[in-house]
Each structure stands twice: as structure tokens, then as C-alpha cells.
Design an enzyme around this catalytic site. Structure first.
Site, PDB file in Angstrom:
ATOM      1  CE  LYS A  44      45.377  48.959  27.119  1.00  0.00           C
ATOM      2  NZ  LYS A  44      45.933  48.081  28.146  1.00  0.00           N
TER       3      LYS A  44
ATOM      4  CE  LYS B 135      40.691  48.511  30.400  1.00  0.00           C
ATOM      5  NZ  LYS B 135      41.684  47.550  30.930  1.00  0.00           N
TER       6      LYS B 135
ATOM      7  CG  HIS C 105      40.129  39.669  38.569  1.00  0.00           C
ATOM      8  ND1 HIS C 105      41.130  39.152  37.791  1.00  0.00           N
ATOM      9  CD2 HIS C 105      39.515  38.615  39.133  1.00  0.00           C
ATOM     10  CE1 HIS C 105      41.113  37.833  37.865  1.00  0.00           C
ATOM     11  NE2 HIS C 105      40.134  37.487  38.688  1.00  0.00           N
TER      12      HIS C 105
HETATM   13  C1  26Q Z   1      29.816  42.758  36.988  1.00  0.00           C
HETATM   14  C2  26Q Z   1      28.474  42.887  37.307  1.00  0.00           C
HETATM   15  C3  26Q Z   1      27.514  43.027  36.312  1.00  0.00           C
HETATM   16  C4  26Q Z   1      27.910  43.010  34.997  1.00  0.00           C
HETATM   17  C5  26Q Z   1      29.250  42.866  34.672  1.00  0.00           C
HETATM   18  C6  26Q Z   1      30.195  42.765  35.672  1.00  0.00           C
HETATM   19  C7  26Q Z   1      31.632  42.626  35.328  1.00  0.00           C
HETATM   20  C8  26Q Z   1      32.013  41.850  34.245  1.00  0.00           C
HETATM   21  C9  26Q Z   1      33.354  41.732  33.898  1.00  0.00           C
HETATM   22  C10 26Q Z   1      32.622  43.259  36.062  1.00  0.00           C
HETATM   23  C11 26Q Z   1      33.944  43.133  35.718  1.00  0.00           C
HETATM   24  C12 26Q Z   1      34.332  42.373  34.638  1.00  0.00           C
HETATM   25  C13 26Q Z   1      35.704  42.217  34.197  1.00  0.00           C
HETATM   26  C14 26Q Z   1      36.761  42.703  34.816  1.00  0.00           C
HETATM   27  C15 26Q Z   1      38.111  42.533  34.266  1.00  0.00           C
HETATM   28  O1  26Q Z   1      38.293  42.087  33.158  1.00  0.00           O
HETATM   29  N1  26Q Z   1      39.144  42.899  35.033  1.00  0.00           N
HETATM   30  C16 26Q Z   1      40.512  42.774  34.555  1.00  0.00           C
HETATM   31  O2  26Q Z   1      41.022  41.522  34.973  1.00  0.00           O
HETATM   32  C17 26Q Z   1      42.277  41.261  34.396  1.00  0.00           C
HETATM   33  C18 26Q Z   1      42.696  39.872  34.805  1.00  0.00           C
HETATM   34  O3  26Q Z   1      43.058  39.847  36.147  1.00  0.00           O
HETATM   35  C19 26Q Z   1      43.297  42.305  34.798  1.00  0.00           C
HETATM   36  O4  26Q Z   1      44.473  42.069  34.088  1.00  0.00           O
HETATM   37  C20 26Q Z   1      42.773  43.714  34.498  1.00  0.00           C
HETATM   38  O5  26Q Z   1      43.653  44.668  35.033  1.00  0.00           O
HETATM   39  C21 26Q Z   1      41.381  43.886  35.069  1.00  0.00           C
HETATM   40  O6  26Q Z   1      40.850  45.145  34.673  1.00  0.00           O
END
Ligand code: 26Q
Length: 847
Positions: A560, A566, A369
Site C-alpha cells: 500500500k 498506515k 475518502h
Molecule cells: C490532493 C491535493 C493535491 C494533490 C494530491 C491530492 C490527493 C490525491 C490523492 C489527495 C488524496 C488522494 C488519495 C486518497 C486516497 O487514496 N484515499 C483512500 O481512498 C480509498 C478508497 O476509498 C480508501 O480505501 C482509503 O482508505 C483511502 O485512504
């Protein structure tokens, strides 16, 4: 026959769907479940009673579903995700059951307002943003498509923090979403499992002369599953979302206890239970915290044990795990599952390594993602080994065997070996979770066409060289049930009157609306529906912020997570440019606009928090300026979440999707806006490209550098100063900020946001500013021709059908999971009656 009366026959009368039966059941729950006479019931009592009334109607279908799955064992999707941003259950279940109007009528008959009752639900915010919300949309589509599926995740006691805005700044408050209880979950203690953590391994030879490894853990915690029903739209399928909560073992720390240190023992119990206490509020950045790794391993270990139990219930050996389960990794957060399944198969079930590896690879698939390098998960080797000593050995063994294969394929290419290794050797050694996910999966997908291409060409290029056949792209989608049928009843009614109700499960049918774009009468109704939504949102804005906004102004919305990539600050620079223009030429003919922002900043992400302060500070100046005569308004709506989204998307005219090209993997807000008839202004990034293609370039305001142009500009040596000197409006805008115009004369406040930062301008704000402002001018002109705008709005909705999560899930089913629908028939029996008349009730562990 209506949907409701049809199912009346099939139903147990106690859980029938007619308005009268629902009213009786509801009153019964007010009395017996809430323990109140109706005249003393609080709003929360009413909500709980209605939730239980609806839940009773789900349970019958839920049981029928598990029995159908038992009778027809079939490949099942296990969707592993550290986040499920489900949003409120009640309204969605009413829509999917097809009883929204019946319930509305039943409440009305009692003098109650359904909307007010629905607003009581505290939403489960068990996710940060896009990734968690995608998991929730996918669960809805899986059930609607009648696909056997389980969602596995973590039952955080505290979800994403609640955001308050105090003095223009974000303040976080804990989200105690369980404070009133949760009628949508059932605790299943009988399927609790044990999870080991820490300690060391011992290598030995068993009595049959085989080399074995024993893991001696430092601690053991218990995982208790909590199940929530996920009902499909107008089908009997109710799949399960199974979230795990950590508890201390029964015999927690017996030695401490025996030493008489009761309080010491209790404090250890508290430590175990900390594991699932809180959701990490970061998205896109990795922090390398031990507890986070423990959370990830915990839910993965629980889920795999659960799957092995289900496999055994089907009478299948562990060597056929992959035939029963298609396990999807929602990003790398659950990727340690690959090592855990290997451990279970090899150490605990005696499978030879090679056979276990085949099973594992056929079971797993990985969705990426992100393209941000800083968001790729890596765990320092010492930390990983401390928490998961056996898994580190397994990861290293996987790596040795993998690099052996690479060495043969690419003889002599040592730098490739280093690039592909599961262990990064830059400075301190790290385990690269994306590499583990790639090696251990048979399929790897990106979430939009551009993202998948950049993934193949950049972040995962070496893996693509190795196994091009594993790679695929599946563009995200969102569920039209929650994001149109539920959230926008006015527009939904209009659409259904025009083209029938088939669109709810076959969103491509919205295309039949195209001819209506040229029908002035229809456009007028369209505008009226959307106008009502805007009036409703204006009320919400007044209640939450005290700011009065004009529903006839253009609602220009950016909601968002707050992130530099962004570029919320680019939107604010445009606002300042407009402000500056109006101040310089008070008679300028501009469409009045209301800018609405919403979104949370990670609590430790100072830059993002400053961006919020920047938005609210500009809002203060603009909203107070009498000379503007309300031509511009700026609002920051606190605590953007699923419930807010349901009220915002239907009321937006313009949606801001302005990330730097090449940074947003997909974006899904863009799709929700388009479906609801908002027009998007956006860069050629993520799914914007496909959305622009689908709705037509005439109905999408595209601007800015493309991903290849960004790349080229950087390669040629990007010089932000050149853009600054070339654009007088940009100089004026930045000049105002630098003078402290938006910070009570204090130039220091936003220095961290711009000054030094813009010397490098990592997200090319200055490079895209000119094109953005120019594009916004086209937006303004289009909005000043209402007929034209409404036509574009209808077309945007009519052509958004591709972005349904049903389409996305169909693609996963065909291209990755190889699973087929299993339709569910309602069992015709009264609740509580055993399945076989002669079987009686036996106490058992069930399924
Ligand atoms: C990782 C390690 C430690 C703590 C938190 C995290 C963590 C948590 C959530 C890393 C990333 C996320 C979330 C990422 C996310 O929401 N990505 C989005 O995913 C969507 C669905 O595919 C896309 O539409 C977005 O473009 C993307 O940014």
C-alpha cells in the site's frame, strides 16, 4: 454451447471470437498495423497486434452501446475523478469478453506465450492508490451491471512515478506510459472544448435590464477528449472512460506570434500543455499548488461542457440537467464542478439562481475518502480568485445564501456559522472544498461504516446536524473480475469447479464454498493452487530483487502507499522483535516467514521515504544473517502497481492492515487479499471491521486499540514512555535501532523516524506494539497447523462476497443515483455499414 461460440452467430465474422478467427485477425494486425512480417515482430509488436485484435471486438459492442443509450435516453452516471488507476487493459478485456482461453490457444498455435505478451502492456497508472483504483473498480462494475455511465478524468501524460530502490532508498523516475502509443484510446478531436482560466470579471446590466457578469479570462486552453472502452463482464455494455488532455488553442497567443516572436509563442503553447502533463504524486496531503487547481478545474469544465452537449443531443433543456446526469464527486478534487455548473446555468444559460441551485444540488453527490484533517482540500482565497475569479464570486454567493439559512436554523450560534462557512478564517482565508461539496450535493457518503460514523460525528458533524438525511455510508468493494478471475486463474478454476461460475458476477455465491472448508481433499487442492501462486511470486521476487525466498514459508505481505498512519514501521518493529528472539534463542520454534513490502512514498514526504529506507535496511541485516538459516526473509518489492498487485494478492498468506484505528477510511487491499484466500491481521479500522465481521473473528487476526479507545487514551493523556518502560521487548527493539544496528553503526540514520518522534508518538505505535506482537504469535501458531490455516483461508474467501464492487455500485444506484440498467443488444451488421440502409455516410459530429 460455449460463451464464445454463442456470440459467434451474433458477430460480424471479421470480429468473431473463435480461436481460428482471432489467430487470423492477430496475424493481420502484426502485418498491417505493426507493419512487420511475423518472423520479425518484437514482443511489443505482438502485444500491439493482440491489443488491436481485442479492441476490434470491443468497438462493435461500444458502438452498439452508444446507440442503445441514444435510443433509450436514460439517467447516466458521470463519475468525476482526478484519478483512474485502471491497470493493464488487455488481460481484463479477455476475461470480460470471455475469450481468455481461446486467445491463449490461438497464441499457443503460433508458438507464442500469452502471459509474456500480456506482460508487455505498460499500465496506465493514472492514480496514486486506493481512490484511483476504486474509480477503476467502479467503472468495471458499472459496465457489468449495464448502467449507463461515463468516467471523466485527466489524461496525464505522466502517471504515478516509477519507483526504483537504489542503495535502499526510493528514487523516482518519470512514467512515460504513452511511449509505445496507446491502442486503448481513441482521440475525439471533434468534441474538443475550450476552457478559460484567470483574468477578471465585469458586472453590467444587459439590454433587457438584467444584472449580468462577464468573465474575461487571461488564457484559454483546449480540452481534447480521449476515450477508452470499459467493457462489462460477459455483457455487450461498453461504457466510456473519457480523459481530457490540455492543448493550446489554435490561435495561441496570436499577438506574440505577430510580433515575430515565434519562439515566445511556442513557449506559451508549451505552458498550456503543461496542464495535463503530470499526476501529482501526493495522496492524503494537500499542497495548495496553482497547477493542481488548474488541473481540477480544467477536467471538470471539460466534462460539464461535454454533458451539456449530450443533454442537448437528447433534446433536453439545461434546466433538466439533473434528470439526465447523476454526477459523483470522487472526493473533493472535482468539487469545483459545483461552482462551474452554477456558472454555466446562470451566466451562460440565463437560469435564475434558485432554479440553477436546485438543478445543481439534485445532480451532485459527494464521496469523502479521508478523515485526516491535513488531507481536506483548502485553497488560499487569493490563489482561487486568481485562477477562477468568477468561481470565487459564485462560491461567495453560495456561502452567503447558505449561511443565511444556517442563521435562521441556529439563531445566535455564531461559532457554528464560522465552523460551517465555505471560507475558513483561520489565518489566511481559504476555500474549503469539502464544505462546498456538502452544500452543493444531495448525498454525502463515507466509504466504510466506521468512516461514515466518524465523518458524521467529527469532520462533517455540523453538516450532519444541518442535513442528516443527506448522509449515507457505502462500504467500498473491489472487482472480482480483475482481482480474482484474472489475477488468480488457479484458484478461480478450483472455485468454479466446486460451485459453478456464478460467483464472478454474484460474489455472495462464494459462500457455497463454506462446506468445502471441511473437505480435506478440497483443502489440499486449495493449498496446491495457492502454493503454485507462491512459487510464481518467488520467481518475480528473484527477478526484481535478486532475493531467493522459500515458497513454503509464510508470505506476510504489506502493500500500500507508504504512510505514517498506515504504520509500515510497526510491521518492521515486529520483524526486529522476531529477529531478536531468534538470536537470543536459536532453537525457537517459529514458522519461517517471508515479509514482503511494497508501496510508493510521495516524493516530498521525507518521513515516508525514511520508512522505506528502514525496511530495506532491516532487510539487509536479516537476509544476510547466516544464523537465521532463512527462517526470516524481508523483501521490499520496488514499484508496487496494479500489475504487481495481480501477482501478489493471490500468493499472500497473511495481509497486514495495521493502520491506527480511525485513520484508514476503508482500505481495499484487505478485500483483495481476503478474496484470494489470505488471512488479514488488522486493527479495527476502516473496512477491516466489516471484513472481520463477515469472515468471522476466528478467521481474522484482530488486535489493538479501537477508535473509541484511541480517543479515550488521548483524552486521558497518552504517555508513550509508559509503554516503553513496561515492555522489555520493545525496549530491546528500539535499543537496536538506536545503536545503529540496522544502519552500519550510525545511530543518526533513523533518528528522524523514532527518537524525538516517539515522545509524542502521533500514531500510537508504542501503544499498539504489545498487542500486535502478541497477535502475530497467534498467527504463527495457526500457520503451524496447516489444515487449520487452509480451512481459515477457504472461509476467508467464501465469506468475502460482500466486498465486491458490484454490491457497492448497486447501493450507489439505489440510494444515490437512482439509475437503472439499460441492456445492450449487439447490432447485427458488418463494421462500416451505416445504421439505416438509405442514410449513406454523412460527415457529422456524431455522438
Ligand atoms: C490532493 C491535493 C493535491 C494533490 C494530491 C491530492 C490527493 C490525491 C490523492 C489527495 C488524496 C488522494 C488519495 C486518497 C486516497 O487514496 N484515499 C483512500 O481512498 C480509498 C478508497 O476509498 C480508501 O480505501 C482509503 O482508505 C483511502 O485512504
Amino acid at each position: 454451447m460455449t460463451e464464445a461460440s454463442r456470440s459467434e452467430h451474433a458477430d460480424d465474422t471479421r470480429t468473431a471470437l473463435s480461436s481460428a478467427t482471432i489467430r487470423r485477425a492477430f496475424l493481420d494486425h502484426v502485418f498491417h498495423t505493426q507493419g512487420k512480417p511475423p518472423e520479425h515482430a518484437s514482443q511489443n509488436d505482438l502485444y500491439q497486434a493482440l491489443a488491436h485484435t481485442v479492441r476490434d471486438r470491443l468497438v462493435q459492442r461500444w458502438i452498439s452501446t452508444s446507440e442503445a443509450y441514444l435510443d433509450q435516453p436514460s439517467r447516466t452516471v458521470a463519475y468525476l475523478s482526478a484519478e483512474f488507476l485502471i491497470g493493464p487493459h488487455l488481460g481484463n478485456n479477455l476475461i470480460n469478453l470471455g475469450i481468455y482461453s481461446e486467445v491463449e490457444a490461438a497464441m499457443q498455435a503460433l508458438g507464442l506465450d500469452l502471459e509474456q505478451i500480456l506482460a508487455q502492456e505498460i499500465e496506465p497508472g493514472l492514480g496514486n492508490g486506493g481512490l484511483g483504483r476504486l474509480a477503476a473498480c467502479f467503472m468495471d462494475s458499472l459496465a457489468t451491471l449495464e448502467i449507463p455511465a461515463l468516467g471523466y478524468g485527466i489524461r496525464y501524460e505522466y502517471g504515478i512515478f516509477q519507483q526504483a530502490i537504489i542503495d535502499g532508498m526510493q528514487v523516482e523516475k518519470t512514467d512515460s506510459w504513452l511511449r509505445n502509443g496507446n491502442p486503448w484510446e481513441i482521440q475525439r478531436s471533434e468534441w474538443a472544448v475550450q476552457v478559460r482560466l484567470g483574468g477578471h470579471t465585469e458586472h453590467y446590466t444587459d439590454d433587457r435590464g438584467r444584472y449580468r457578469v462577464r468573465w474575461v479570462p487571461a488564457k484559454t486552453v483546449v480540452g481534447v477528449p480521449f476515450d477508452s472502452p470499459i467493457l462489462g463482464y460477459r455483457v455487450n455494455t461498453v461504457n466510456t472512460l473519457r480523459l481530457w488532455r490540455a492543448e493550446a488553442t489554435e490561435a495561441f497567443d496570436f499577438p506574440t506570434f505577430n510580433r515575430g516572436d515565434y519562439l515566445g509563442a511556442v513557449s506559451k503553447k508549451v505552458t498550456s500543455e503543461n496542464l495535463t502533463k503530470v499526476l501529482y504524486p501526493n495522496d492524503e496531503t494537500e499542497q495548495g499548488k496553482e497547477l493542481r487547481l488548474e488541473q481540477q478545474y480544467f477536467f471538470v469544465a471539460c466534462s460539464l461542457q461535454d454533458m451539456l452537449r449530450l443533454l442537448a443531443a437528447d433534446g433536453m433543456p439545461v434546466s433538466r440537467f439533473h434528470e439526465k446526469f447523476a454526477v459523483q464527486l470522487n472526493d473533493t478534487h472535482p468539487a469545483v464542478a459545483i461552482a462551474e455548473l452554477m456558472r454555466l446555468l446562470v451566466d451562460e444559460h440565463d437560469l435564475p439562481w434558485d432554479e440553477a441551485w436546485d438543478v445543481t444540488r439534485q445532480a451532485f453527490a459527494y464521496t469523502n475518502h479521508t478523515l485526516l484533517p491535513e488531507a481536506l482540500e483548502q485553497w488560499p482565497l487569493p490563489l482561487f480568485g486568481r485562477v477562477l475569479p468568477r468561481h470565487l464570486e459564485i462560491v461567495l454567493e453560495i456561502n452567503t445564501r447558505f449561511l443565511e439559512a444556517v442563521r435562521i436554523r441556529f439563531y445566535g450560534d455564531d461559532s457554528r456559522l464560522a465552523r460551517l462557512s465555505l471560507i475558513s478564517e483561520h489565518g489566511e482565508r481559504h476555500v474549503r472544498m469539502a464544505h462546498l461539496a456538502c452544500v452543493g450535493s444531495h448525498a454525502i457518503n463515507g466509504v466504510a461504516a466506521l468512516h461514515s460514523r466518524l465523518m458524521r460525528e467529527d469532520v462533517l458533524r455540523d453538516f450532519h446536524d444541518m442535513w442528516p438525511e443527506k448522509f449515507t455510508s457505502i462500504t467500498n468493494g473491489v472487482t472480482p473480475r480483475r482481482w480474482l478471475a484474472l489475477s488468480n486463474p488457479r484458484l478461480s478454476r478450483l472455485v468454479t469447479d466446486a460451485i459453478g461460475e456464478g460467483w464472478v458476477t454474484d460474489l455472495e455465491r462464494l459462500r457455497a464454498l463454506e462446506p468445502f472448508a471441511d473437505d480435506a481433499g478440497f483443502r489440499e487442492q486449495w493449498q496446491a493452487a495457492r502454493r503454485d501462486n507462491k512459487v510464481a511470486l518467488a520467481e518475480l521476487v528473484r527477478d526484481c530483487t535478486g532475493v531467493a525466498i522459500d515458497p513454503s514459508s509464510m508470505f506476510d505481505v504489506m502493500v500500500k502507499r507508504i504512510h505514517e498512519y498506515k504504520r509500515q514501521h510497526l510491521a518492521v518493529l515486529h520483524i526486529i522483535a522476531l529477529y531478536h528472539r531468534i538470536k537470543s534463542a536459536p532453537n525457537l520454534d517459529l514458522a519461517p516467514r517471508t515479509f514482503l513490502f511494497g508501496g510508493k512514498a510521495a516524493p516530498g514526504y521525507e518521513y515516508a521515504k525514511l520508512m522505506i529506507r528502514f525496511i530495506t535496511s532491516v532487510a539487509d541485516v536479516v537476509n544476510r544473517d547466516p544464523q537465521l538459516r532463512d527462517r526470516l526473509k524481508v523483501v521490499f518489492l520496488p514499484n508496487f502497481n496494479v500489475s504487481c498487485g495481480q501477482r501478489i494478492y493471490p500468493a499472500a498468506d497473511l495481509s497486514e492492515q495495521i493502520s491506527l484505528a480511525g485513520k484508514e477510511a476503508s482500505g481495499t487491499g484487505n478485500m483483495k487479499f481476503a478474496m484470494n484466500g489470505a488471512l488479514n491481521i488488522g486493527t479495527m479500522d476502516g473496512a477491516n471491521i466489516e471484513l472481520c465481521d463477515a469472515v468471522g473473528a476466528d478467521n481474522f487476526f484482530a488486535f489493538g486499540l479501537t477508535a473509541p479507545a484511541v480517543y479515550a487514551l488521548r483524552a486521558a493523556g497518552y504517555d508513550p514512555a509508559a509503554y516503553y518502560h513496561r515492555n522489555p521487548e520493545l525496549r530491546a527493539v528500539l535499543g537496536l535501532i538506536q545503536q545503529g544496528f540496522f544502519s552500519h553503526g550510525d545511530p543518526a540514520v533513523f533518528r528522524g523516524l523514532f527518537d524525538e518522534h516517539l515522545r509524542h508518538d502521533p500514531y500510537l505505535l508504542l501503544a499498539d506494539f504489545g498487542a500486535y506482537v502478541e497477535c502475530q504469535q497467534r498467527v504463527c501458531e495457526a500457520y503451524m497447523q496447516p489444515q487449520h490455516w487452509q480451512r481459515m483461508s477457504v472461509l476467508s474467501c467464501a465469506r468475502s462476497g460482500h466486498f465486491s464492487s458490484d454490491r457497492a455500485i448497486r447501493e450507489y444506484c439505489e440510494r444515490i443515483w437512482r439509475v437503472k440498467p439499460v441492456p445492450v443488444h449487439l447490432l447485427h451488421r458488418a463494421s462500416g455499414t451505416p445504421r439505416h440502409a438509405d442514410s449513406g455516410i454523412r460527415a457529422g459530429k456524431g455522438h
